[in-house]
Scaffold this motif. Structure first.
Motif, PDB file in Angstrom:
ATOM      1  N   THR A 165      -5.080   5.094  -2.241  1.00 46.93           N
ATOM      2  CA  THR A 165      -5.687   3.976  -2.975  1.00 46.93           C
ATOM      3  C   THR A 165      -4.990   2.668  -2.626  1.00 46.93           C
ATOM      4  O   THR A 165      -3.808   2.643  -2.273  1.00 46.93           O
ATOM      5  CB  THR A 165      -5.612   4.183  -4.501  1.00 46.93           C
ATOM      6  OG1 THR A 165      -4.252   4.052  -4.929  1.00 46.93           O
ATOM      7  CG2 THR A 165      -6.191   5.540  -4.915  1.00 46.93           C
ATOM      8  N   PHE A 166      -5.744   1.614  -2.774  1.00 45.60           N
ATOM      9  CA  PHE A 166      -5.209   0.281  -2.523  1.00 45.60           C
ATOM     10  C   PHE A 166      -4.093  -0.040  -3.513  1.00 45.60           C
ATOM     11  O   PHE A 166      -3.067  -0.614  -3.134  1.00 45.60           O
ATOM     12  CB  PHE A 166      -6.344  -0.741  -2.623  1.00 45.60           C
ATOM     13  CG  PHE A 166      -5.990  -2.120  -2.147  1.00 45.60           C
ATOM     14  CD1 PHE A 166      -5.428  -2.333  -0.896  1.00 45.60           C
ATOM     15  CD2 PHE A 166      -6.249  -3.221  -2.941  1.00 45.60           C
ATOM     16  CE1 PHE A 166      -5.119  -3.610  -0.446  1.00 45.60           C
ATOM     17  CE2 PHE A 166      -5.954  -4.503  -2.504  1.00 45.60           C
ATOM     18  CZ  PHE A 166      -5.385  -4.690  -1.262  1.00 45.60           C
ATOM     19  N   ALA A 167      -4.270   0.342  -4.768  1.00 40.86           N
ATOM     20  CA  ALA A 167      -3.243   0.077  -5.784  1.00 40.86           C
ATOM     21  C   ALA A 167      -1.928   0.746  -5.406  1.00 40.86           C
ATOM     22  O   ALA A 167      -0.853   0.144  -5.554  1.00 40.86           O
ATOM     23  CB  ALA A 167      -3.714   0.562  -7.154  1.00 40.86           C
ATOM     24  N   GLU A 168      -1.980   1.970  -4.900  1.00 38.30           N
ATOM     25  CA  GLU A 168      -0.765   2.657  -4.466  1.00 38.30           C
ATOM     26  C   GLU A 168      -0.143   1.944  -3.272  1.00 38.30           C
ATOM     27  O   GLU A 168       1.077   1.826  -3.170  1.00 38.30           O
ATOM     28  CB  GLU A 168      -1.067   4.108  -4.088  1.00 38.30           C
ATOM     29  CG  GLU A 168      -1.421   5.005  -5.242  1.00 38.30           C
ATOM     30  CD  GLU A 168      -1.882   6.372  -4.777  1.00 38.30           C
ATOM     31  OE1 GLU A 168      -1.234   7.362  -5.169  1.00 38.30           O
ATOM     32  OE2 GLU A 168      -2.886   6.449  -4.030  1.00 38.30           O
ATOM     33  N   GLU A 169      -0.988   1.458  -2.373  1.00 40.17           N
ATOM     34  CA  GLU A 169      -0.500   0.744  -1.180  1.00 40.17           C
ATOM     35  C   GLU A 169       0.194  -0.550  -1.582  1.00 40.17           C
ATOM     36  O   GLU A 169       1.269  -0.880  -1.065  1.00 40.17           O
ATOM     37  CB  GLU A 169      -1.672   0.462  -0.239  1.00 40.17           C
ATOM     38  CG  GLU A 169      -1.295   0.249   1.188  1.00 40.17           C
ATOM     39  CD  GLU A 169      -0.772   1.514   1.861  1.00 40.17           C
ATOM     40  OE1 GLU A 169       0.437   1.516   2.225  1.00 40.17           O
ATOM     41  OE2 GLU A 169      -1.528   2.464   2.048  1.00 40.17           O
ATOM     42  N   VAL A 170      -0.397  -1.278  -2.520  1.00 39.59           N
ATOM     43  CA  VAL A 170       0.197  -2.530  -3.001  1.00 39.59           C
ATOM     44  C   VAL A 170       1.547  -2.246  -3.654  1.00 39.59           C
ATOM     45  O   VAL A 170       2.546  -2.926  -3.383  1.00 39.59           O
ATOM     46  CB  VAL A 170      -0.760  -3.256  -3.982  1.00 39.59           C
ATOM     47  CG1 VAL A 170      -0.068  -4.422  -4.662  1.00 39.59           C
ATOM     48  CG2 VAL A 170      -2.015  -3.721  -3.256  1.00 39.59           C
ATOM     49  N   GLU A 200      -5.766  -1.712   4.951  1.00 38.20           N
ATOM     50  CA  GLU A 200      -5.046  -1.470   6.211  1.00 38.20           C
ATOM     51  C   GLU A 200      -3.970  -2.531   6.446  1.00 38.20           C
ATOM     52  O   GLU A 200      -2.893  -2.219   6.968  1.00 38.20           O
ATOM     53  CB  GLU A 200      -6.034  -1.432   7.376  1.00 38.20           C
ATOM     54  CG  GLU A 200      -6.957  -0.228   7.335  1.00 38.20           C
ATOM     55  CD  GLU A 200      -8.161  -0.327   8.257  1.00 38.20           C
ATOM     56  OE1 GLU A 200      -8.769   0.721   8.519  1.00 38.20           O
ATOM     57  OE2 GLU A 200      -8.518  -1.448   8.699  1.00 38.20           O
ATOM     58  N   LEU A 201      -4.237  -3.779   6.083  1.00 35.85           N
ATOM     59  CA  LEU A 201      -3.231  -4.840   6.243  1.00 35.85           C
ATOM     60  C   LEU A 201      -2.000  -4.573   5.383  1.00 35.85           C
ATOM     61  O   LEU A 201      -0.871  -4.718   5.852  1.00 35.85           O
ATOM     62  CB  LEU A 201      -3.820  -6.202   5.867  1.00 35.85           C
ATOM     63  CG  LEU A 201      -4.455  -7.001   6.978  1.00 35.85           C
ATOM     64  CD1 LEU A 201      -5.091  -8.265   6.428  1.00 35.85           C
ATOM     65  CD2 LEU A 201      -3.463  -7.334   8.068  1.00 35.85           C
ATOM     66  N   LEU A 202      -2.211  -4.179   4.134  1.00 31.17           N
ATOM     67  CA  LEU A 202      -1.063  -3.881   3.264  1.00 31.17           C
ATOM     68  C   LEU A 202      -0.275  -2.695   3.809  1.00 31.17           C
ATOM     69  O   LEU A 202       0.958  -2.695   3.773  1.00 31.17           O
ATOM     70  CB  LEU A 202      -1.531  -3.587   1.835  1.00 31.17           C
ATOM     71  CG  LEU A 202      -1.316  -4.685   0.809  1.00 31.17           C
ATOM     72  CD1 LEU A 202       0.133  -4.954   0.541  1.00 31.17           C
ATOM     73  CD2 LEU A 202      -2.052  -5.928   1.128  1.00 31.17           C
ATOM     74  N   ALA A 224     -10.579  -4.268  -1.092  1.00 37.94           N
ATOM     75  CA  ALA A 224      -9.668  -3.410  -0.316  1.00 37.94           C
ATOM     76  C   ALA A 224     -10.313  -2.866   0.944  1.00 37.94           C
ATOM     77  O   ALA A 224      -9.641  -2.688   1.960  1.00 37.94           O
ATOM     78  CB  ALA A 224      -9.169  -2.254  -1.182  1.00 37.94           C
ATOM     79  N   ASP A 225     -11.611  -2.631   0.894  1.00 35.38           N
ATOM     80  CA  ASP A 225     -12.318  -2.029   2.026  1.00 35.38           C
ATOM     81  C   ASP A 225     -13.169  -3.026   2.809  1.00 35.38           C
ATOM     82  O   ASP A 225     -13.937  -2.627   3.684  1.00 35.38           O
ATOM     83  CB  ASP A 225     -13.186  -0.867   1.530  1.00 35.38           C
ATOM     84  CG  ASP A 225     -12.350   0.228   0.902  1.00 35.38           C
ATOM     85  OD1 ASP A 225     -11.296   0.577   1.474  1.00 35.38           O
ATOM     86  OD2 ASP A 225     -12.728   0.719  -0.182  1.00 35.38           O
ATOM     87  N   PHE A 226     -13.020  -4.313   2.513  1.00 41.77           N
ATOM     88  CA  PHE A 226     -13.790  -5.334   3.235  1.00 41.77           C
ATOM     89  C   PHE A 226     -13.347  -5.368   4.695  1.00 41.77           C
ATOM     90  O   PHE A 226     -12.170  -5.486   5.002  1.00 41.77           O
ATOM     91  CB  PHE A 226     -13.585  -6.710   2.600  1.00 41.77           C
ATOM     92  CG  PHE A 226     -14.256  -7.816   3.381  1.00 41.77           C
ATOM     93  CD1 PHE A 226     -15.627  -7.958   3.366  1.00 41.77           C
ATOM     94  CD2 PHE A 226     -13.497  -8.684   4.143  1.00 41.77           C
ATOM     95  CE1 PHE A 226     -16.244  -8.967   4.098  1.00 41.77           C
ATOM     96  CE2 PHE A 226     -14.097  -9.703   4.877  1.00 41.77           C
ATOM     97  CZ  PHE A 226     -15.477  -9.836   4.854  1.00 41.77           C
ATOM     98  N   ARG A 227     -14.316  -5.252   5.603  1.00 37.77           N
ATOM     99  CA  ARG A 227     -14.021  -5.328   7.033  1.00 37.77           C
ATOM    100  C   ARG A 227     -14.806  -6.502   7.601  1.00 37.77           C
ATOM    101  O   ARG A 227     -16.034  -6.513   7.598  1.00 37.77           O
ATOM    102  CB  ARG A 227     -14.392  -4.027   7.743  1.00 37.77           C
ATOM    103  CG  ARG A 227     -13.884  -3.997   9.179  1.00 37.77           C
ATOM    104  CD  ARG A 227     -14.067  -2.655   9.878  1.00 37.77           C
ATOM    105  NE  ARG A 227     -13.445  -1.538   9.216  1.00 37.77           N
ATOM    106  CZ  ARG A 227     -12.152  -1.195   9.317  1.00 37.77           C
ATOM    107  NH1 ARG A 227     -11.334  -1.941  10.028  1.00 37.77           N
ATOM    108  NH2 ARG A 227     -11.687  -0.125   8.693  1.00 37.77           N
ATOM    109  N   ALA A 228     -14.084  -7.496   8.101  1.00 39.38           N
ATOM    110  CA  ALA A 228     -14.704  -8.727   8.593  1.00 39.38           C
ATOM    111  C   ALA A 228     -15.409  -8.539   9.932  1.00 39.38           C
ATOM    112  O   ALA A 228     -16.261  -9.341  10.293  1.00 39.38           O
ATOM    113  CB  ALA A 228     -13.664  -9.831   8.706  1.00 39.38           C
TER     114      ALA A 228
END
Length: 179
Positions: free
Chosen positions: A72-77, A44-46, A31-35
């Motif tokens: 949280t990413f789960a909430e965003e998804v 951020e994409l979601l 979820a926090d991977f920044r390329a």
């Protein structure tokens, strides 16, 4: 509901399917991977994808849609899939008159969201956890299902290995790469 709206609903389900394919079995820190600098993280994409689909809804309801980032990413998804479901339902409501054409929905916000689903898959590869390939023609995409629980691949590519580079496009890429 007309055929075009049915197709748009199916496309929303394809977005849900491909998004979940990109997220399924992702590393816990994905979820926090920044390329790179100023490249959106998956979280951020979601968040952005929710904004895009919510914006599409304003073409049917009016108003504005600017969702806050969820913690949280789960909430965003989860919110993303709820927003997909709301737009799917909007497309079924003949009483809603859109301010844009169905073609504009497709080549505007819906195509944008699908592009971002592809970016999630690319980020998985960059994060060292590539998404297995499959023949999407056989994917169990169901227009009624825009939720988080998506079918597993019906036709995964038997030749795919996470430690090999992508092979050339061909019906059987292993044969094409040996020529």
């Amino acid at each position: 509901m007309n055929d075009t709206r049915s197709l748009l609903q199916h496309f929303l389900a394809a977005i849900a399917y491909r998004t979940q394919k990109a997220l399924r079995e992702a590393p816990h820190d994905f979820a926090d991977f920044r390329a790179g600098t100023h490249v959106r993280t998956p979280h951020e994409l979601l968040w952005h994808m929710t904004g895009v689909i919510g914006y599409a809804r304003t073409m049917l309801h009016g108003g504005d849609f600017a969702p806050p980032r969820l913690p949280t990413f789960a909430e965003e998804v989860a919110r993303f899939h709820v927003t997909l479901g709301a737009l799917r339902d909007d497309f079924a409501d003949a009483s809603l008159q859109a301010t844009i054409s169905d073609a504009q929905f497709l080549h505007g916000p819906l195509a944008d969201a699908m592009t971002h689903a592809g970016q999630l898959a690319l980020l998985r590869r960059l994060a060292g956890a590539p998404v297995p390939s499959e023949n999407f023609i056989h994917a169990a995409v169901d227009a009624a299902n825009v939720g988080e629980k998506q079918a597993l691949p019906e036709a995964p590519d038997a030749w795919w290995r996470p430690d090999q580079p992508p092979l050339p496009p061909a019906p059987n890429p292993l044969e094409a790469s040996s020529q």
